[in-house]
Scaffold this motif. Structure first.
Motif, PDB file in Angstrom:
ATOM      1  N   PRO A 211      36.494  44.753  25.351  1.00 37.96           N
ATOM      2  CA  PRO A 211      37.696  45.534  25.062  1.00 37.96           C
ATOM      3  C   PRO A 211      38.677  45.422  26.218  1.00 37.96           C
ATOM      4  N   VAL A 212      39.949  45.213  25.895  1.00 40.19           N
ATOM      5  CA  VAL A 212      40.933  44.910  26.936  1.00 40.19           C
ATOM      6  C   VAL A 212      42.298  45.416  26.505  1.00 40.19           C
ATOM      7  N   ALA A 213      43.138  45.738  27.489  1.00 35.39           N
ATOM      8  CA  ALA A 213      44.527  46.122  27.239  1.00 35.39           C
ATOM      9  C   ALA A 213      45.335  45.802  28.485  1.00 35.39           C
ATOM     10  N   LEU A 214      46.602  45.501  28.287  1.00 35.45           N
ATOM     11  CA  LEU A 214      47.496  45.260  29.411  1.00 35.45           C
ATOM     12  C   LEU A 214      48.127  46.561  29.873  1.00 35.45           C
ATOM     13  N   GLU A 215      48.243  46.687  31.183  1.00 34.41           N
ATOM     14  CA  GLU A 215      48.878  47.868  31.766  1.00 34.41           C
ATOM     15  C   GLU A 215      50.396  47.763  31.612  1.00 34.41           C
ATOM     16  N   ARG A 216      50.984  48.838  31.112  1.00 32.79           N
ATOM     17  CA  ARG A 216      52.439  48.928  30.968  1.00 32.79           C
ATOM     18  C   ARG A 216      52.859  50.358  31.308  1.00 32.79           C
TER      19      ARG A 216
END
Length: 326
Positions: A211-216
């Motif tokens: 599971p992964v997500a980009l920081e914004r």
């Protein structure tokens, strides 16, 4: 190490999956994966995607054994390989004991015995053998007719050492979910080797669903962790696995538990460069394939945002692989 793509939602129409199949076809991504869905059946969905013109390698990770007899499972796997004209990794798992109880009337007394019987029957059928098995949980007296088809590999969902040892004996691919890289290196892979040595075969390769997500701006990692894995974090077998990996959130509030999951490597979060470096830890841990799981982004911000993150991550890891000479 190769990177693949997980469809990050439960689709209601097969055309919703087409952009992800196109991404696999047009980028360096290796394979299009689907988990078990209780809306549209994944075997049928991926066959429909192939019929729409996107014939890409596929992976099922993992489909649940209580849903179908192993003969039907083998038939569906071979059908998918023939429909796509591409290789298939067919991952199986017994599911939670509550799920087994709901469908079978009682959970498997021995999870390992049930899995061994199931995969043994499926492999024999796919190999064209006359299968004559009367097991404790599954029986089969049949043979599938020989047919030319792309290669099929059998996967097994692996969280803990016992299932990993069995995967070392009977599977081609060990498929993990929510497992930190260090845990795979220190716990899962040694167990895989132990099982393979016992069976006199090569250890299966490791595919990690990450599971992964980009920081914004405005994004909180804890929200992504909970949006993608809150159910897993309440399941006994996942709680046990995470505890073995040193992640104990039993006394924490949900958001603190989510942050702990990210800090411990069970969820990957950061900018493109940070995500690429964290994903590379799986390569160093001996993983051959990382499946990028953007479910949390999709659940919070929708499929368009998930696709945007996915494209940026694929570009980042592509650059990382070129820079390292892979």
């Amino acid at each position: 190490m190769e990177y693949s793509v997980l469809v990050p939602f439960l689709q209601r129409r097969p055309e919703q999956v087409l952009p992800y199949a196109a991404l696999v076809e047009w980028t360096g991504a290796r394979r299009l994966w689907q988990g078990q869905s209780m809306l549209m059946e994944p075997f049928q969905t991926l066959s429909a995607v192939a019929g729409a013109g996107f014939r890409v390698p596929t992976g099922l990770g993992v489909t649940l054994m209580p849903l179908r007899h192993p003969f039907e499972a083998a038939h569906l796997v071979k059908t998918l390989a023939m429909a796509t004209g591409e290789s298939v990794v067919a991952g199986f798992g017994p599911g939670a004991k509550t799920f087994q109880q709901s469908l079978l009337g009682a959970p498997y007394r021995s999870q390992l015995t049930a899995v061994r019987e199931y995969l043994g029957i499926v492999r024999g059928l796919l190999d064209g053998e006359v299968v004559d098995v009367r097991g404790e949980y599954y029986s089969c007296h049949a043979q599938m007719g020989p047919v030319m088809a792309p290669p099929v590999e059998l996967g097994l969902g692996v969280l803990r050492p016992g299932m990993a040892r069995l995967a070392g004996e009977v599977a081609d691919v060990a498929v993990s979910w929510l497992t930190p890289a260090a845990y795979l290196d220190e716990v899962v892979r040694p167990a895989l080797r132990e099982g393979a040595e016992k069976a006199g075969r090569t250890a299966p390769r490791v595919t990690a669903m990450v599971p992964v997500a980009l920081e914004r701006p405005g994004r909180d990692v804890a929200e992504f962790v909970l949006a993608s894995n809150s159910g897993h974090m309440q399941a006994p077998h996942y709680i046990d696995m995470l505890g073995r990996a040193g992640i104990d959130f039993s006394n924490l509030d949900p958001k603190s538990a989510g942050r702990l999951m990210a800090d411990a490597g069970a969820f990957v979060f950061g900018d493109e460069e940070q995500v690429a470096k964290k994903l590379d830890e799986f390569r160093m841990a001996g993983v051959q394939e990382v499946v990028l799981n953007l479910t949390g982004v999709c659940n919070l911000y929708g499929p368009k945002a998930a696709m945007e993150d996915l494209k940026k991550i694929l570009a980042a890891v592509g650059a990382e692989r070129r820079n390292s000479g892979e």
